[in-house]
Enzyme design. Sequence first.
Site, PDB file in Angstrom:
ATOM      1  N   SER A   1       0.862  -1.175   0.000  1.00  0.00           N
ATOM      2  CA  SER A   1       0.000   0.000   0.000  1.00  0.00           C
ATOM      3  C   SER A   1       0.898   1.225   0.000  1.00  0.00           C
ATOM      4  O   SER A   1       1.852   1.304   0.787  1.00  0.00           O
ATOM      5  CB  SER A   1      -0.909  -0.006   1.225  1.00  0.00           C
ATOM      6  OG  SER A   1      -1.834   1.060   1.121  1.00  0.00           O
ATOM      7  N   GLU A   2       0.609   2.180  -0.873  1.00  0.00           N
ATOM      8  CA  GLU A   2       1.577   3.261  -1.110  1.00  0.00           C
ATOM      9  C   GLU A   2       1.784   4.168   0.102  1.00  0.00           C
ATOM     10  O   GLU A   2       2.735   4.945   0.143  1.00  0.00           O
ATOM     11  CB  GLU A   2       1.235   4.069  -2.358  1.00  0.00           C
ATOM     12  CG  GLU A   2      -0.148   4.669  -2.392  1.00  0.00           C
ATOM     13  CD  GLU A   2      -1.126   3.800  -3.172  1.00  0.00           C
ATOM     14  OE1 GLU A   2      -1.099   2.567  -3.017  1.00  0.00           O
ATOM     15  OE2 GLU A   2      -1.935   4.380  -3.921  1.00  0.00           O
TER      16      GLU A   2
END
Lengths: 215, 215, 223, 223
Positions: free
Chosen positions: A50-51
Amino acid sequence: MSNYTPRSVDEIAKCVAQDIEEGMYVNLGIGQPTKVADFLPKDKDIFLHSENGVLGMGPAPEEADRDGDLINAGKQYITLLKGGSYFHHGDSFAMIRGGHIDLCVLGAFEVAKNGDIANWFLGRPKDIPAVGGAMDLAVGAKKVYVIMDHVSKNGEPKIVESLNLPITGEKCVNRIYTDLAVIDITEQGLVVREMVDGLTFDELQSKTGATLRQP
Amino acid sequence: MSNYTPRSVDEIAKCVAQDIEEGMYVNLGIGQPTKVADFLPKDKDIFLHSENGVLGMGPAPEEADRDGDLINAGKQYITLLKGGSYFHHGDSFAMIRGGHIDLCVLGAFEVAKNGDIANWFLGRPKDIPAVGGAMDLAVGAKKVYVIMDHVSKNGEPKIVESLNLPITGEKCVNRIYTDLAVIDITEQGLVVREMVDGLTFDELQSKTGATLRQP
Amino acid sequence: MLNKVTESAIDAMNHINDGATILIGGFGLAGQPAELIDALIERNAKDLTIVSNNAGNGETGLALLLKSGCVRKIICSFPRQHDSYIFDDLYRSGKIELEVVPQGTLAARMQAGGSGLGAIYTPTAYGTLLAEGKETRTIDGVNYVLEYPIKADFALIKAFQGDRWGNLTYRKAARNFGPIMAAASKHTIAQVSEVVELGALDPEHIITPGIFVHEVVCIEGDK
Amino acid sequence: MLNKVTESAIDAMNHINDGATILIGGFGLAGQPAELIDALIERNAKDLTIVSNNAGNGETGLALLLKSGCVRKIICSFPRQHDSYIFDDLYRSGKIELEVVPQGTLAARMQAGGSGLGAIYTPTAYGTLLAEGKETRTIDGVNYVLEYPIKADFALIKAFQGDRWGNLTYRKAARNFGPIMAAASKHTIAQVSEVVELGALDPEHIITPGIFVHEVVCIEGDK
């Protein structure tokens, strides 16, 4: 009109999940792509990134276990698997931009036959531009798969000759999963890998804004 | 010739140490500058940085406590103070290049009157170039102080009009501590802050390759 | 003895003046330094430029700061959220300037600022509206956009534990922009849930070394 | 079940072929992956380009690799040390090519490589011999040199603890180039002193996430 049933959102997600191999580092975009996680095989190590600085994302927590500091890029509560890790945005986008993410699954407004993608901004006068990580993911991931409806709510094709909407990234989409078909974007053009039962190639072509090829 | 005693290496180091204030982040170059650490006031928090990824360097350990994984940029055994930290070379040079180091103390072959410094390479045919962190430190630290002998072993001035040796960094030296004097490099030129007892200004000037000014 | 711990959030805002550029940590509410933002609102400095990933949620934190009228311009990747109505109204009525930067480019520009680089070539946004008017270059067959560093006067970030030298740890995904904002600003103010004794933080586990932190404010009762 | 732990250092060298570019961790001997280098010597691939901070000490590790005749070129910041006589002889007799890069630029070029940037402007080395022939630019009154990324086929690094997903921690100043080399290579091989169960490493304390690591080799008895 032929007799076929479009795939549901879950069914599309399941199709994508089946194409993800053990050991892959995968980023699932906000919205529909997030659902792919629900259909990944439990017995295989697949790494969800997840960024906002998480690798090894696990399923959503029980309500009692929610933690405001443990969310995904869509700002949903998540958990962390054993072996997961946290890092800052610089390192997180080094993973993306540096080509370390094997696969990114994104939603899209439009995809052009050359792999151009539009998924960040409709560009209407009242719209407020907001890009998030969309442009980084589009250019950075080794492969980009798109999940979207085959046609818009007005029946317009979303797979097009060239984009009508503002572009997110050039020539970056490798495969499109729609409610009607799975289509590869190749050097030879748009190649239909698979269609829902009962749909004819000609009918799929009629709902597509660029020339399709049979494999 | 007037009657004076040049400062010893330790005495020069002591002069530099007296000019370092509490709270400063300081990188001490390899060789003579390393000695400055021995004269820092023990009751003040002064943070020593080593470019191989250490902040909060403490004194050398007892022989029995030496650890091959805990060395400084000169590859000497060190200790870590309470409150110290480790980080990788990327972060370490972000500290240097990004202007987070308040002061760097370097040795030098030559310093020019405009603050140019030569301290990495003599450039003779048989010499092997090796730069380490010298160029990063020269351009990155907020202030650069140099420790060196006032003249070379052959009696040539090391403070010069313009460099004869390959440059390390342009216009970066702020102050020079030699065995004879302390000299500031200012917009107005080389200003003598202080000289050893018994040395006359004219004699200092005669050993210096560029015009000196009295404060 | 050096002590970077500041008694109150209000005291920590003393240096912030009109026209300052301020980095504010957080991804949505995770890692957003809510109490520091409250103090910044009280400080009432005007004409601020804010850099943050989002443009505020509901009527809390960053959204309230925008509502206070102190902000001239916001630089962020994702202003529009389901509960960003304060920003939306200001933007639509022309009361705030917006610069949209891709999230990774936002991080990379701050990293460039913190590490002293003059500019970077990034592939992100090439050929898009967000690269319009920007210099480009093709290197080894890939197209890049030239982006300049973001450096700021102040950073307000939220960490987990801190000590009097300014060393910080973070909690889970609340780490997000904290470490890179700390490095990209001249004066970093960190709110922490706990101030610990010097030496209590393992030197292997410190995420932001104190060199990047100038003031530490303990917010009691915060997680 | 994915397991990145490889039985022996020799097995881990299987993919390394003639002409490869290999990043080798370490600052002097701290963090130098001695056993991996021994295995690389045994592998006997030729015509290698090595990137490492130094060019070897005495007759160990990297120095022995140079002596083996496998290395065509070395890129480093500080080849010349009091005990670098193997390199010195090879260099003076024209048997090895040398590219000297300032230490911070070496790190920054690898970071650019690992994070997908096309090039960076750095102030380091402007106006010096090491910037000769390179493009320069003045930005906001500061002079910069344009530097291109370093990317490699392989990285050999030394870490402290590792798990089967390739997560790594380091020990003290042996961390040095490990994390940035891991990110800058296509295939990273890490020697560790201990392989621990998945989940034994605190997610807050993992320095190199497994995404950057492809093989983990445990060296028994190593610190």
